[in-house]
Motif scaffolding. Sequence first.
Motif, PDB file in Angstrom:
ATOM      1  N   PHE A 536     -16.269  -0.961  25.671  1.00  0.00           N
ATOM      2  CA  PHE A 536     -16.307  -0.034  26.682  1.00  0.00           C
ATOM      3  C   PHE A 536     -16.737  -0.632  27.866  1.00  0.00           C
ATOM      4  N   PRO A 537     -16.077  -1.634  28.720  1.00  0.00           N
ATOM      5  CA  PRO A 537     -16.783  -1.694  29.975  1.00  0.00           C
ATOM      6  C   PRO A 537     -16.897  -0.460  30.676  1.00  0.00           C
ATOM      7  N   PRO A 538     -18.203  -0.509  31.454  1.00  0.00           N
ATOM      8  CA  PRO A 538     -18.418   0.649  32.225  1.00  0.00           C
ATOM      9  C   PRO A 538     -17.350   1.210  33.273  1.00  0.00           C
ATOM     10  N   SER A 539     -16.546   0.443  33.777  1.00  0.00           N
ATOM     11  CA  SER A 539     -15.511   1.259  34.620  1.00  0.00           C
ATOM     12  C   SER A 539     -14.407   1.815  33.855  1.00  0.00           C
ATOM     13  N   THR A 540     -14.509   1.681  32.585  1.00  0.00           N
ATOM     14  CA  THR A 540     -13.362   2.467  31.784  1.00  0.00           C
ATOM     15  C   THR A 540     -13.960   3.864  31.032  1.00  0.00           C
ATOM     16  N   VAL A 541     -15.266   3.983  31.051  1.00  0.00           N
ATOM     17  CA  VAL A 541     -15.819   5.143  30.458  1.00  0.00           C
ATOM     18  C   VAL A 541     -16.572   5.980  31.417  1.00  0.00           C
ATOM     19  N   ASP A 542     -16.587   7.171  30.983  1.00  0.00           N
ATOM     20  CA  ASP A 542     -17.561   8.104  31.784  1.00  0.00           C
ATOM     21  C   ASP A 542     -18.935   8.038  31.028  1.00  0.00           C
ATOM     22  N   ASP A 543     -19.914   7.642  31.597  1.00  0.00           N
ATOM     23  CA  ASP A 543     -21.360   7.862  31.127  1.00  0.00           C
ATOM     24  C   ASP A 543     -21.554   6.589  29.967  1.00  0.00           C
ATOM     25  N   GLU A 545     -23.890   4.738  29.040  1.00  0.00           N
ATOM     26  CA  GLU A 545     -25.211   4.844  28.150  1.00  0.00           C
ATOM     27  C   GLU A 545     -24.859   5.926  27.050  1.00  0.00           C
ATOM     28  N   LEU A 546     -24.305   6.914  27.203  1.00  0.00           N
ATOM     29  CA  LEU A 546     -24.036   7.944  26.306  1.00  0.00           C
ATOM     30  C   LEU A 546     -23.196   7.416  25.338  1.00  0.00           C
ATOM     31  N   VAL A 547     -22.136   6.553  25.954  1.00  0.00           N
ATOM     32  CA  VAL A 547     -21.053   5.925  24.976  1.00  0.00           C
ATOM     33  C   VAL A 547     -22.022   4.990  24.024  1.00  0.00           C
ATOM     34  N   ARG A 548     -22.776   3.987  24.640  1.00  0.00           N
ATOM     35  CA  ARG A 548     -23.680   3.255  23.741  1.00  0.00           C
ATOM     36  C   ARG A 548     -24.469   3.824  22.669  1.00  0.00           C
ATOM     37  N   ARG A 549     -25.198   5.137  23.306  1.00  0.00           N
ATOM     38  CA  ARG A 549     -26.045   5.485  22.155  1.00  0.00           C
ATOM     39  C   ARG A 549     -25.404   6.201  21.008  1.00  0.00           C
ATOM     40  N   THR A 550     -24.183   6.757  21.470  1.00  0.00           N
ATOM     41  CA  THR A 550     -23.305   7.451  20.485  1.00  0.00           C
ATOM     42  C   THR A 550     -22.762   6.434  19.491  1.00  0.00           C
ATOM     43  N   VAL A 551     -22.187   5.347  19.959  1.00  0.00           N
ATOM     44  CA  VAL A 551     -21.379   4.402  18.922  1.00  0.00           C
ATOM     45  C   VAL A 551     -22.684   3.635  18.063  1.00  0.00           C
ATOM     46  N   HIS A 552     -23.804   3.473  18.579  1.00  0.00           N
ATOM     47  CA  HIS A 552     -25.014   3.248  17.669  1.00  0.00           C
ATOM     48  C   HIS A 552     -25.305   4.209  16.642  1.00  0.00           C
ATOM     49  N   ALA A 553     -25.334   5.705  17.229  1.00  0.00           N
ATOM     50  CA  ALA A 553     -25.772   6.580  16.325  1.00  0.00           C
ATOM     51  C   ALA A 553     -24.767   6.784  15.095  1.00  0.00           C
ATOM     52  N   LEU A 682     -18.329  12.508  22.937  1.00  0.00           N
ATOM     53  CA  LEU A 682     -17.700  11.821  23.576  1.00  0.00           C
ATOM     54  C   LEU A 682     -16.089  12.281  23.976  1.00  0.00           C
ATOM     55  N   ALA A 683     -15.892  13.448  23.631  1.00  0.00           N
ATOM     56  CA  ALA A 683     -14.836  14.121  24.062  1.00  0.00           C
ATOM     57  C   ALA A 683     -14.490  13.871  25.752  1.00  0.00           C
ATOM     58  N   GLY A 684     -13.460  13.486  26.173  1.00  0.00           N
ATOM     59  CA  GLY A 684     -13.378  13.557  27.662  1.00  0.00           C
ATOM     60  C   GLY A 684     -13.894  12.305  28.344  1.00  0.00           C
ATOM     61  N   ARG A 685     -14.664  11.497  27.583  1.00  0.00           N
ATOM     62  CA  ARG A 685     -15.442  10.517  28.097  1.00  0.00           C
ATOM     63  C   ARG A 685     -14.812   8.958  27.938  1.00  0.00           C
ATOM     64  N   ILE A 686     -14.119   8.912  26.872  1.00  0.00           N
ATOM     65  CA  ILE A 686     -13.535   7.662  26.567  1.00  0.00           C
ATOM     66  C   ILE A 686     -12.096   7.809  26.547  1.00  0.00           C
ATOM     67  N   ASP A 687     -11.283   6.940  26.101  1.00  0.00           N
ATOM     68  CA  ASP A 687      -9.498   6.860  26.109  1.00  0.00           C
ATOM     69  C   ASP A 687      -9.223   7.834  24.998  1.00  0.00           C
ATOM     70  N   PRO A 688      -8.603   8.808  25.442  1.00  0.00           N
ATOM     71  CA  PRO A 688      -8.447   9.936  24.269  1.00  0.00           C
ATOM     72  C   PRO A 688      -7.553   9.493  23.138  1.00  0.00           C
ATOM     73  N   ALA A 689      -6.919   8.655  23.218  1.00  0.00           N
ATOM     74  CA  ALA A 689      -6.279   8.213  21.784  1.00  0.00           C
ATOM     75  C   ALA A 689      -7.279   7.704  21.013  1.00  0.00           C
ATOM     76  N   TRP A 690      -8.181   6.816  21.549  1.00  0.00           N
ATOM     77  CA  TRP A 690      -9.299   6.154  20.750  1.00  0.00           C
ATOM     78  C   TRP A 690     -10.236   7.459  20.360  1.00  0.00           C
ATOM     79  N   TYR A 691     -10.411   8.280  21.186  1.00  0.00           N
ATOM     80  CA  TYR A 691     -11.389   9.282  20.692  1.00  0.00           C
ATOM     81  C   TYR A 691     -10.859  10.112  19.643  1.00  0.00           C
ATOM     82  N   GLU A 692      -9.469  10.583  19.506  1.00  0.00           N
ATOM     83  CA  GLU A 692      -8.858  11.467  18.520  1.00  0.00           C
ATOM     84  C   GLU A 692      -8.772  10.756  17.396  1.00  0.00           C
TER      85      GLU A 692
END
Length: 731
Positions: A536-543, A545-553, A682-692
């Motif tokens: 999840f390079p920063p340019s490809t996701v919204d927020d 830090e939230l992505v990092r925290r969530t994937v860790h969680a 993470l809804a709406g913050r990363i690639d939707p297909a990935w998220y789904e």
Amino acid sequence: VHGDGLLVDTVLDEVVRACLEHGGRVWRSPTWDVEVDLVLALRDAGPLANATAEATRLGVTPAADGAAHGRLADEEFLLTRTDGVTVVLADTPAGLLYGLFHTVRLGAAAFDDDRAPERHRPALHLRALDHWDNVEVHPVSGQVERGYAGGSIFWRDGAARDLTRVREYRRLLAAVGINAVTVNNVNVHGEAARLLTDRLDDVVAIAEVLRPYGIRVHLAVSFAAPVVLGGLPTADPLDERVRAWWADATHRVYRRIPDFGGFLVKADSEGQPGPFTYGRDHADGANLLAEALAPHGGVVRWRTFVYNHHQDWRDRSTDRARAAYDHFVPLDGRFRTNVILQVKFGPVDFQVREPVSPLIAAMPATRLAVEIQATQEYTGQQRHACYLAPCWSEVLRFEPWGPDDRTVADVVAGKPASRRTEERRTVPGGRLVRPEGGFLGPAFAPDGGLLGPAGGAGPGGGVAGPGNRPGGGPGGSAGHRAGHGGGLVAVANVGDDPFWTGHPLAQANLYAVGRLAWDPRLTADALLDEWIDLTFPPSTVDDPELVRRTVHAVLDDSWRTYERYTAPLGVGFMVRPGHHYGPDVDGYEYTPWGTYHFADRDGVGVDRTPATGTGFTGQYPQPWSDAYESLERCPDELLLFFHHVPYGHVLHSGSTVVQHIYDTHFAGVEQVRRMRAQWRELAGRIDPAWYERVRERLDEQLRSAVEWRDQVNTYFFRKSGVPDAQGRRIY
Ligand code: GCU
């Protein structure tokens, strides 16, 4: 980019590709005098221009950190920052390639001016993925045995596939450090046997695609090949015709694939053919293939996953956990130097919790590899999020001889025994078994029957079964060098699924395999950070830090969470027979495949002590032999693997066994519920297909965890009659 060779061309291609995507220019060779940001150079490819002169000097003379001096090993590289230029130096093209990927991993940090020189080399020489891919769709195991990521990326319906995707796969593998791939299933069915002979073209095509990325192809072969393919009346490893057949077949492979890695063999295991048919043992069998491979520099990986799968559940003396040790330890010292015994990390079969296999500490004169399962056969089948790096890291850091001695990673790296280990290995007759000069000389095991680390004659150290034959087969005296170790091998979790691994988060497991094989000291937490940065390079996701925290969680504790809602306290195997997904507490209890929990109205667990049980604990060296044998000292998480205890037995945690079962199962489900809720942020913050895809899988994980909880809790409530102290709902 400076230097020549196939892999240097690859480095150049990669840099060109990166520049096309992100901007920048690339020069090849050193005759220029231009300002550059990054130099990737082979040191022996001739003098370099200005910016690299200092780095070259660092590379050849001892630096302040003592790291950078002398010739670099194969695959090794240096990274230095001098005069505003980042320089990667290697003495082999493979080193340069790994240096490039290291730079990519570091990102901007590779260009920090105060970066100290670094030197990197892999801890393990062999870093392999075994694909359990069938050439044809098999009626039971499908296109990929235990595959949860779609079809094979190599084969479809009996034919080799278009290899476009393998061209991407090779980059992915090299980037994580993998250097060997087995392209077919260890259970060699039908057409797959012919990959060795008249279907070799298919293997050649794959090898050609993988070669530019430093990845060698291995082939799983059938021990019966001389009969099945060669028309010989026998596959007896001591028969001259058989030896000649293997030598010839192997020679033909190397004529087409000069860097062929070697053979992988599952013999006399779960119905696969092997040397027992001819009254020979595993050393005879493995040495036969090793002899054919030796002139070409190949290895045979011979699996130690050998046990009786026609066991009678009434017979309490048969213990599947003992089998690998009983079969192989008596053969220590008899394997040729290009034999690697491939040992599953635990004594049974990739369960979510097993002790480390005692075999790993008991074959000092043999090269050993550890086998782990990235494909999540017993850990949620890539429908459940289960990050396995914490488990693998525990295995690799485990110290079989106790604190401050070698780890499992050291053993598979071929690190010689310490003086302490040697001293403990004094055999009952008083003879000190001593490795010489960093590897283990033939004197180590004069009769091919070296005793195990606990003296081998101890309870449980005895030998049963057809593996115990004295004397050497062909090549039995070829030396016993354990010095190279055997490496780390994972059963692959990749298929033709758009996310590669079915569950997108299972990519983190693939990533961890390669990185842990490169450096087993890396922590699961740090590896996950690396993987998140790259995925999840920063340019490809919204927020970010939230992505990092969530994937860790979601992932950090997911292995232990899976353990909580499935089979408790190391007991294992409460899965549906056959496909192995979902709960079935008694599923295997009365089958020929082994008996795993022995639950009755009073208690549960397998007594593996020497005094009253199967004696398996005696296969461990001290201090583990005593620790596991002792009810007081046995770690809670393995209690039921080693002991049969009453439901009221009090754990170190203070809870009783049955209350622990209830509590962990309720807690495990709640944890999955939290994972699911966290992911939704993470809804709406990363690639939707990935998220789904992850969202769907977490729904299924929750459904399945509830099923596990209710079946396991209900089972033990009905058996024991003990109510839950908290009065929660049990059926
Ligand atoms: C497990 C798995 C099989 C596999 C075997 C092996 O038993 O269920 O599918 O063939 O391991 O490792 O050989």
